[in-house]
Design a protein around this motif. Structure first.
Motif, PDB file in Angstrom:
ATOM      1  N   ASN A  66       7.441   2.916 -16.929  1.00 31.12           N
ATOM      2  CA  ASN A  66       7.102   1.175 -16.594  1.00 31.12           C
ATOM      3  C   ASN A  66       5.506   1.383 -16.607  1.00 31.12           C
ATOM      4  O   ASN A  66       4.608   2.873 -16.370  1.00 31.12           O
ATOM      5  CB  ASN A  66       7.397   1.280 -15.032  1.00 31.12           C
ATOM      6  CG  ASN A  66       9.196   1.071 -14.630  1.00 31.12           C
ATOM      7  OD1 ASN A  66       9.300   0.776 -15.865  1.00 31.12           O
ATOM      8  ND2 ASN A  66       9.632   1.976 -13.627  1.00 31.12           N
ATOM      9  N   ASP A  69       1.345   0.347 -11.205  1.00 28.90           N
ATOM     10  CA  ASP A  69       1.671  -0.835 -10.435  1.00 28.90           C
ATOM     11  C   ASP A  69      -0.052  -1.249  -9.744  1.00 28.90           C
ATOM     12  O   ASP A  69      -0.983  -0.414  -9.428  1.00 28.90           O
ATOM     13  CB  ASP A  69       2.106  -0.346  -8.943  1.00 28.90           C
ATOM     14  CG  ASP A  69       2.527  -0.666  -8.220  1.00 28.90           C
ATOM     15  OD1 ASP A  69       1.780  -1.623  -7.861  1.00 28.90           O
ATOM     16  OD2 ASP A  69       3.872  -0.644  -7.808  1.00 28.90           O
ATOM     17  N   MET A  84       4.486   6.733  -9.376  1.00 28.62           N
ATOM     18  CA  MET A  84       5.180   6.278 -10.375  1.00 28.62           C
ATOM     19  C   MET A  84       6.488   7.247 -11.056  1.00 28.62           C
ATOM     20  O   MET A  84       7.451   6.481 -10.837  1.00 28.62           O
ATOM     21  CB  MET A  84       4.855   5.248 -11.598  1.00 28.62           C
ATOM     22  CG  MET A  84       3.630   4.351 -10.907  1.00 28.62           C
ATOM     23  SD  MET A  84       2.137   4.290 -12.338  1.00 28.62           S
ATOM     24  CE  MET A  84       3.836   3.954 -14.017  1.00 28.62           C
ATOM     25  N   ARG A 108       6.658   3.125   0.156  1.00 31.16           N
ATOM     26  CA  ARG A 108       7.720   3.475  -1.218  1.00 31.16           C
ATOM     27  C   ARG A 108       8.969   4.278  -1.007  1.00 31.16           C
ATOM     28  O   ARG A 108       9.918   4.148  -1.713  1.00 31.16           O
ATOM     29  CB  ARG A 108       7.573   4.176  -2.612  1.00 31.16           C
ATOM     30  CG  ARG A 108       6.576   2.448  -3.036  1.00 31.16           C
ATOM     31  CD  ARG A 108       5.341   2.818  -4.558  1.00 31.16           C
ATOM     32  NE  ARG A 108       4.472   2.458  -4.456  1.00 31.16           N
ATOM     33  CZ  ARG A 108       2.993   2.013  -4.493  1.00 31.16           C
ATOM     34  NH1 ARG A 108       2.832   2.199  -3.591  1.00 31.16           N
ATOM     35  NH2 ARG A 108       2.590   0.654  -5.176  1.00 31.16           N
TER      36      ARG A 108
END
Length: 155
Positions: A66, A69, A84, A108
């Motif tokens: 990805n 962030d 991540m 998270r």
């Protein structure tokens, strides 16, 4: 078990010659490519650079899929990518020392542990002498508050 590690814990475990506890405790460990690059920097200790250059088979180097962030922008690239990767892989454990990195990982819901936690767990499993390992750690640039040290060694 999926375990992702940041630069600092790998660095210190190599320096105190306890890096081999990781595969004994977790099997395989994943680091992001950014961590590999940090371990290869000219400012890294020579023993650390030599270790990562001939990385063991139990160490997997991956790049997060990805995009970065934005909430992790203040972290260094190794911490950012470790968080991540831990998120993407649904890691069981993230090994990170940096306070801000730990905070972002906990937000998270990623289980975190630092170098001292790894050493304590390894000692509990009979893989090392905690006092001797911490003494070696204190000869490095690792900072440990006296009260944390007392608590760790007296538990």
């Amino acid at each position: 078990m999926i375990v992702v590690a940041d630069t600092s814990p790998i660095n210190y475990l190599v320096l105190i010659k306890e890096i081999d506890i990781l595969p004994r405790m977790y099997g395989e460990v994943v680091i992001p490519r950014a961590v590999q690059e940090e371990l290869l920097r000219s400012t890294a200790p020579e023993i650390v650079r030599a270790w990562i250059t001939a990385a063991p088979a139990w160490l997997e180097i991956r790049t997060p899929v990805n995009a970065p962030d934005p909430s992790l922008a203040k972290l260094d690239p190794g911490e950012r990518d470790a968080i991540m990767l831990a998120t993407e892989l649904h890691a069981d454990q993230l090994i990170v020392n940096d306070r801000e990195g730990r905070k972002r990982a906990e937000e998270r819901r990623i289980p975190v542990m630092g170098t001292l936690g790894v050493l304590k767990e390894a000692a509990t499993l009979g893989l090392l002498d905690l006092r001797a390992s911490v003494e070696r750690l204190q000869t490095t640039s690792f900072h440990i508050a006296p009260e944390v040290l007392r608590s760790l060694l007296n538990d």
